[in-house]
Design a protein around this motif. Structure first.
Motif, PDB file in Angstrom:
ATOM      1  N   LEU A  18      46.731  48.753  40.088  1.00 21.27           N
ATOM      2  CA  LEU A  18      45.824  48.894  41.226  1.00 21.27           C
ATOM      3  C   LEU A  18      45.209  50.286  41.297  1.00 21.27           C
ATOM      4  O   LEU A  18      44.054  50.433  41.711  1.00 21.27           O
ATOM      5  N   VAL A  19      45.930  51.317  40.870  1.00 19.55           N
ATOM      6  CA  VAL A  19      45.352  52.664  40.804  1.00 19.55           C
ATOM      7  C   VAL A  19      44.240  52.693  39.754  1.00 19.55           C
ATOM      8  O   VAL A  19      43.162  53.253  39.991  1.00 19.55           O
ATOM      9  N   ILE A  20      44.480  52.072  38.604  1.00 22.00           N
ATOM     10  CA  ILE A  20      43.445  52.001  37.569  1.00 22.00           C
ATOM     11  C   ILE A  20      42.240  51.212  38.084  1.00 22.00           C
ATOM     12  O   ILE A  20      41.086  51.605  37.871  1.00 22.00           O
ATOM     13  N   ALA A  21      42.501  50.113  38.765  1.00 24.18           N
ATOM     14  CA  ALA A  21      41.405  49.312  39.319  1.00 24.18           C
ATOM     15  C   ALA A  21      40.601  50.122  40.330  1.00 24.18           C
ATOM     16  O   ALA A  21      39.363  50.072  40.337  1.00 24.18           O
ATOM     17  N   TYR A  22      41.273  50.895  41.165  1.00 27.19           N
ATOM     18  CA  TYR A  22      40.584  51.718  42.155  1.00 27.19           C
ATOM     19  C   TYR A  22      39.714  52.778  41.478  1.00 27.19           C
ATOM     20  O   TYR A  22      38.574  53.022  41.883  1.00 27.19           O
ATOM     21  N   GLN A  23      40.250  53.423  40.446  1.00 21.28           N
ATOM     22  CA  GLN A  23      39.475  54.446  39.739  1.00 21.28           C
ATOM     23  C   GLN A  23      38.268  53.828  39.036  1.00 21.28           C
ATOM     24  O   GLN A  23      37.176  54.422  39.012  1.00 21.28           O
ATOM     25  N   ALA A  24      38.429  52.655  38.472  1.00 20.21           N
ATOM     26  CA  ALA A  24      37.288  51.973  37.840  1.00 20.21           C
ATOM     27  C   ALA A  24      36.243  51.602  38.883  1.00 20.21           C
ATOM     28  O   ALA A  24      35.037  51.712  38.637  1.00 20.21           O
ATOM     29  N   TYR A  25      36.687  51.185  40.064  1.00 12.76           N
ATOM     30  CA  TYR A  25      35.743  50.859  41.132  1.00 12.76           C
ATOM     31  C   TYR A  25      35.006  52.106  41.603  1.00 12.76           C
ATOM     32  O   TYR A  25      33.804  52.052  41.879  1.00 12.76           O
ATOM     33  N   ARG A  26      35.710  53.226  41.700  1.00 11.93           N
ATOM     34  CA  ARG A  26      35.043  54.485  42.052  1.00 11.93           C
ATOM     35  C   ARG A  26      34.000  54.848  41.002  1.00 11.93           C
ATOM     36  O   ARG A  26      32.916  55.336  41.341  1.00 11.93           O
ATOM     37  N   GLY A  27      34.324  54.618  39.737  1.00 13.65           N
ATOM     38  CA  GLY A  27      33.346  54.864  38.678  1.00 13.65           C
ATOM     39  C   GLY A  27      32.134  53.959  38.817  1.00 13.65           C
ATOM     40  O   GLY A  27      30.991  54.384  38.594  1.00 13.65           O
ATOM     41  N   TYR A  28      32.380  52.723  39.209  1.00  9.64           N
ATOM     42  CA  TYR A  28      31.269  51.790  39.451  1.00  9.64           C
ATOM     43  C   TYR A  28      30.381  52.294  40.581  1.00  9.64           C
ATOM     44  O   TYR A  28      29.157  52.268  40.483  1.00  9.64           O
TER      45      TYR A  28
END
Length: 122
Positions: A18-28
């Protein structure tokens, strides 16, 4: 619960996903690159797949076979989402993160996670 270490391991890997998913979403959000949204959704599904198995088995008393099957389907959907993001055709205006320009540390940037610096395309 008689298998505490197993539960702790599942919760830890779910939290990491979920931390990785959050960081990817921030990148998006920063770069408006739709493929990063697929990466975020994929890691969220991978992380939640493992957690879902435990919830189904421990709390809802579903058989371990059925719980594992549902978790495998959710995890596979997440992996397919990540795979799509890796192999999708890149359009000319799809976003900067997929350029071949090198990354550099942005001076004065706010650390993203655990003190790691932000990066930018030069």
């Amino acid at each position: 619960m008689e298998h505490t270490l197993f539960v702790i391991g599942k919760l830890f890997t779910t939290a990491l996903a979920l931390v990785i998913a959050y960081q990817a979403y921030r990148g998006y959000q920063r770069h408006h690159t739709q493929l990063l949204l697929y990466v975020a959704a994929g890691f969220a599904l991978v992380g939640l797949g493992g957690l879902l198995e435990g919830v189904l088995f421990e709390l809802l008393q579903v058989s371990i076979f059925e719980a594992g099957f549902v978790a495998a389907l959710v995890t596979a959907a997440g992996m397919l989402s990540i795979l799509y993001a890796l192999y999708a055709p890149i359009h000319k205006d799809s976003g900067r993160p997929f350029d071949k320009r090198p990354l550099r540390v942005v001076p004065g940037s706010k650390p993203l996670l655990f003190g790691l610096p932000s990066f930018s395309i030069v």
